[in-house]
Motif scaffolding. Structure first.
Motif, PDB file in Angstrom:
ATOM      1  N   UNK A 197      61.796 -55.494 101.903  1.00  0.00           N
ATOM      2  CA  UNK A 197      62.590 -54.513 101.162  1.00  0.00           C
ATOM      3  C   UNK A 197      63.900 -55.107 100.668  1.00  0.00           C
ATOM      4  N   UNK A 198      64.455 -54.447  99.647  1.00  0.00           N
ATOM      5  CA  UNK A 198      65.649 -54.964  98.974  1.00  0.00           C
ATOM      6  C   UNK A 198      66.841 -55.045  99.924  1.00  0.00           C
ATOM      7  N   UNK A 199      67.037 -53.994 100.716  1.00  0.00           N
ATOM      8  CA  UNK A 199      68.235 -53.919 101.558  1.00  0.00           C
ATOM      9  C   UNK A 199      68.269 -55.059 102.570  1.00  0.00           C
ATOM     10  N   UNK A 200      67.129 -55.319 103.222  1.00  0.00           N
ATOM     11  CA  UNK A 200      67.094 -56.377 104.238  1.00  0.00           C
ATOM     12  C   UNK A 200      67.269 -57.755 103.593  1.00  0.00           C
ATOM     13  N   UNK A 201      66.612 -57.971 102.463  1.00  0.00           N
ATOM     14  CA  UNK A 201      66.738 -59.269 101.785  1.00  0.00           C
ATOM     15  C   UNK A 201      68.188 -59.490 101.349  1.00  0.00           C
ATOM     16  N   UNK A 202      68.807 -58.431 100.807  1.00  0.00           N
ATOM     17  CA  UNK A 202      70.206 -58.524 100.381  1.00  0.00           C
ATOM     18  C   UNK A 202      71.085 -58.914 101.575  1.00  0.00           C
ATOM     19  N   UNK A 203      70.826 -58.272 102.717  1.00  0.00           N
ATOM     20  CA  UNK A 203      71.632 -58.556 103.914  1.00  0.00           C
ATOM     21  C   UNK A 203      71.404 -59.986 104.394  1.00  0.00           C
ATOM     22  N   UNK A 204      70.144 -60.440 104.407  1.00  0.00           N
ATOM     23  CA  UNK A 204      69.851 -61.820 104.832  1.00  0.00           C
ATOM     24  C   UNK A 204      70.473 -62.847 103.888  1.00  0.00           C
ATOM     25  N   UNK A 205      70.579 -62.477 102.616  1.00  0.00           N
ATOM     26  CA  UNK A 205      71.126 -63.418 101.627  1.00  0.00           C
ATOM     27  C   UNK A 205      72.643 -63.551 101.773  1.00  0.00           C
ATOM     28  N   UNK A 206      73.321 -62.429 101.956  1.00  0.00           N
ATOM     29  CA  UNK A 206      74.788 -62.433 101.894  1.00  0.00           C
ATOM     30  C   UNK A 206      75.460 -62.555 103.268  1.00  0.00           C
ATOM     31  N   UNK A 207      74.975 -61.787 104.251  1.00  0.00           N
ATOM     32  CA  UNK A 207      75.750 -61.675 105.505  1.00  0.00           C
ATOM     33  C   UNK A 207      75.781 -62.978 106.317  1.00  0.00           C
ATOM     34  N   UNK A 208      74.631 -63.631 106.611  1.00  0.00           N
ATOM     35  CA  UNK A 208      74.734 -64.877 107.388  1.00  0.00           C
ATOM     36  C   UNK A 208      75.593 -65.940 106.697  1.00  0.00           C
ATOM     37  N   UNK A 209      75.489 -66.033 105.372  1.00  0.00           N
ATOM     38  CA  UNK A 209      76.297 -67.022 104.634  1.00  0.00           C
ATOM     39  C   UNK A 209      77.785 -66.681 104.747  1.00  0.00           C
ATOM     40  N   UNK A 210      78.110 -65.369 104.704  1.00  0.00           N
ATOM     41  CA  UNK A 210      79.513 -64.952 104.845  1.00  0.00           C
ATOM     42  C   UNK A 210      80.020 -65.295 106.248  1.00  0.00           C
TER      43      UNK A 210
END
Lengths: 279, 177
Positions: A197-210
């Motif tokens: 889903x979009x929400x989880x992918x978005x979180x995996x893309x942005x949050x760990x990198x941040x």
């Protein structure tokens, strides 16, 4: 315990795989200031899937549906690469955000004309709980190929992410390399969104990198921190969803957010401590 | 995170799918006169507020370090933006609200740096897209929200092409290429 492993084993493995590849892309995405790229590309891929459904009445998991999605993703990759070079009056982030609104509207328009294909909530929240070993194998093959390409092209891609104008003056073909970057990211997102889903992918893309950016500027260390954060949040999120009966995609995303807050507080205290020590 | 929490809460709600879809697409077709009047009054008040304090808000956008109480102006900006969003999202939906926020402004920004001109271009684009979108949705039985956003998007794409052509012509006339 066995039942827990049986239910959450594949989803956890999938989270680790997606977390690893997206952590690397996330560092690039943050450096390029294009955080909305994920939802925009996911929406474009959804249009491809709906178009395939309307034209050939194929299901979402059919090869033709994937090919249509891939075609749309390559088109948008070319569009972003050209827009970034040619339209200097507004940021590429604005172009990406607007392209998301337009493609989301196009998706809803197509659903309005031909209802019964996609579900808004499923696209947002995903179906991580129902992931199978076939999904895992497919993702492993595709993501390993993408990672191989990223390794080969790491120098020009990093140069452009670090300093776009500098890359132009060095004579790099920025439009071409941007196309390569968006296309590779698009392939990963297209596949990942269908599962998580979009929400989880978005979180995996942005949050760990941040999170990784809070502690290091070195690529290798950032990758390790990002991967560890993704792994911890996935494990806790999956357990939370299992014991309290929530959708597992949004639960993992929630705990990625929790890890970010803890990491930010830890980083702040560490800075205050080092300042005190200097004094 | 707000979206994540909304999705987790919808797990515990009956008809969650309908709730998510309504939040995204709104219910513009069923808007009533009292709601229109309330929205108009509140928006006029906010418009006057922003007009009177325009100097501060423009500085906040362009050179925030020049402001004395940057956090206070940030707070006022986000509060007014929040009031606008709270009123518009249940009517128009997240998607249409976002499209109206971004597309006219970005289209205008491609052609001018002056605020007054940009506002005029933005209003014109928004108005024409509303007329075309709602008109075609009425006559051809299209879904109104997505049709409206698509018309806004059409303006944006045309503006991008025009911007590219104008930039190329300017470069050619200056002999750079």
């Amino acid at each position: 315990m066995l039942q827990l492993l049986h239910i959450l084993g594949w989803p956890f493995l999938m989270c680790l795989i997606i977390g690893t590849i997206l952590a690397y892309f996330g560092i690039h995405v943050l450096k390029r200031d294009i955080v909305f790229i994920n939802i925009a590309v996911a929406q474009v891929a959804a249009i491809g899937s709906i178009a395939a459904h309307l034209a050939f009445e194929v299901e979402e998991d059919a090869l033709l549906s994937y090919l249509f999605s891939l075609g749309c993703v390559l088109l948008i990759a070319a569009f972003y690469a050209i827009a970034r070079r040619k339209i200097i009056q507004i940021s590429i982030e604005a172009v990406i955000g607007i392209s998301y609104a337009i493609t989301a509207a196009a998706t809803m328009f197509l659903i309005g004309i031909a209802p019964g294909h996609a579900h808004a909530e499923e696209m947002l929240a995903g179906k991580l709980l129902w992931v199978t070993w076939q999904h895992i194998v497919l993702c492993l093959i595709v993501f390993t190929s993408v990672a191989f390409c990223l390794y080969i092209f790491r120098k020009p891609l990093s140069k452009i992410s670090q300093n776009y104008e500098g890359a132009i003056t060095q004579g790099l073909k920025v439009v071409w390399w941007d196309f390569v970057f968006y296309a590779l990211l698009g392939v990963v997102i297209t596949l990942a969104v269908r599962v998580t889903g979009v929400v989880t992918v978005f979180s995996f893309l942005i949050i760990p990198a941040t999170i990784s950016a809070l502690f290091s500027a070195h690529w290798g260390l950032r990758m390790f921190i990002a991967w560890a954060a993704a792994a911890v949040a996935s494990l806790v999120g999956l357990l939370f969803a299992y014991f309290f009966d929530f959708s597992i995609g949004p639960a993992v995303a929630l705990f990625l957010g929790v890890v970010l807050v803890i990491a930010a507080l830890f980083s702040k205290f560490r800075r205050i401590n080092s300042l005190n020590m200097v004094k | 995170m707000a979206l994540v929490i909304s999705l987790l809460l919808t797990d515990k709600l009956p008809n969650a799918e309908t709730y998510v879809t309504t939040t995204l697409s709104g219910s513009l077709l069923w808007v009533t006169w009292p709601l229109v009047i309330v929205t108009v009054v509140v928006y006029i008040v906010l418009l006057i507020f922003h007009y009177i304090l325009r100097g501060k808000f423009i500085t906040l956008a362009e050179n925030p370090q020049k402001l004395k109480n940057e956090k206070l102006w940030d707070f006022l900006f986000f509060t007014t933006q929040g009031i606008i969003t709270v009123l518009i999202v249940p009517i128009a939906g997240v998607l249409l609200a976002y499209a109206f926020l971004m597309i006219p402004a970005a289209t205008a920004a491609m052609f001018t740096k002056k605020w007054a001109k940009a506002v005029l271009i933005g209003w014109s684009i928004g108005f024409v897209a509303c007329v075309l979108g709602l008109g075609s949705s009425y006559f051809f039985n299209f879904p109104y929200g997505p049709t409206l956003v698509l018309f806004l998007g059409l303006f944006f794409v045309c503006a991008m092409v025009l911007r590219c052509l104008l930039s190329r012509r300017n470069l050619n006339s200056k002999g750079y290429e």
